[in-house]
Enzyme design. Sequence first.
Site, PDB file in Angstrom:
ATOM      1  N   TYR A  57       0.817  -1.213   0.000  1.00 57.78           N
ATOM      2  CA  TYR A  57       0.000   0.000   0.000  1.00 57.78           C
ATOM      3  C   TYR A  57       0.850   1.262   0.000  1.00 57.78           C
ATOM      4  O   TYR A  57       0.352   2.342  -0.310  1.00 57.78           O
ATOM      5  CB  TYR A  57      -0.919   0.033   1.225  1.00 57.78           C
ATOM      6  CG  TYR A  57      -1.861  -1.132   1.369  1.00 57.78           C
ATOM      7  CD1 TYR A  57      -2.157  -1.973   0.301  1.00 57.78           C
ATOM      8  CD2 TYR A  57      -2.457  -1.407   2.598  1.00 57.78           C
ATOM      9  CE1 TYR A  57      -3.022  -3.048   0.452  1.00 57.78           C
ATOM     10  CE2 TYR A  57      -3.330  -2.475   2.755  1.00 57.78           C
ATOM     11  CZ  TYR A  57      -3.598  -3.303   1.691  1.00 57.78           C
ATOM     12  OH  TYR A  57      -4.449  -4.360   1.845  1.00 57.78           O
ATOM     13  N   HIS A 117       1.426 -11.722   1.790  1.00 55.44           N
ATOM     14  CA  HIS A 117       0.321 -11.049   1.112  1.00 55.44           C
ATOM     15  C   HIS A 117      -0.261 -11.866  -0.037  1.00 55.44           C
ATOM     16  O   HIS A 117      -1.478 -11.895  -0.231  1.00 55.44           O
ATOM     17  CB  HIS A 117       0.778  -9.674   0.600  1.00 55.44           C
ATOM     18  CG  HIS A 117      -0.348  -8.711   0.423  1.00 55.44           C
ATOM     19  ND1 HIS A 117      -0.191  -7.351   0.487  1.00 55.44           N
ATOM     20  CD2 HIS A 117      -1.679  -8.903   0.194  1.00 55.44           C
ATOM     21  CE1 HIS A 117      -1.348  -6.753   0.303  1.00 55.44           C
ATOM     22  NE2 HIS A 117      -2.270  -7.671   0.114  1.00 55.44           N
TER      23      HIS A 117
END
Length: 268
Positions: A57, A117
Amino acid sequence: MKLIKLNNELEIPVVGTGTNTYGKEGNAFKGELRGDTEEVDWAVENGYRHFDAAQIYANEEVVGKGLNQSGVKREDYFITTKLNTNEGYVSRDWIDAEINKSLEKLQTDYIDLFLIHFPWDNSDEIVEVWHVLEEYYNRGIFKSIGVSNFEEKHLDLVLQNGTVKPAVNQIESHVGKWNDALIDYNKSNDIATVAWSPLAGIEDDAKQVLQEIGDRYGKTYAQVVLRYQIERDVIVIPKSHNKERQAQSLDIFDFELTADDRERIAAL
């Protein structure tokens, strides 16, 4: 706030906030950082204590700064972040460096939940990365470890080759793609499910059904969706750049869906 006990006895708030566009220009995923922590500040004020971050992010420092300046004790927060494996594995030194960056940006000396992730197409490397996460878990730097976007075959790989069972599998689960089979598989292995983007995929027809249900409880269609998920012990991390809607996503603990409600929602 309802808490769910993970398989290592750590408790996680069943509602958290996503953060992937917080602090960014235009609220865009690839936007430049604005230099403020407005959305994090609102979330803290609204009562959020569970924050879901990730290296990919590119704004962990927004979360870290906001939480650090909030005046709330670190131990009262539950912080998740994730190793960016979007392009696979680089090296052990790379993992260590990325973890240290996350700790620095988040302004903390431990992470409550650290995830891989994304899976990638190399079983040996996935196992190697999991073993590194286990090391950090055993040292107490990670209070729990888990995975994100893993399918059954990836979970099996970790379960068969690891010594620490994943606490969480964070997956896509929303209207139109509830992902029931994978949620059941997680549950059968004592792995909690976290739903990312839990308010995605709601088309007009589904919204009408959800709002009809919500009207009976004085709730919005979004609150009905979140309530449906938490009633089946799925952890949700909705995200909003609106302070009032952030608050609404937490205001879901004063009503209960009927069996008929749940049947209608499951069919959407």
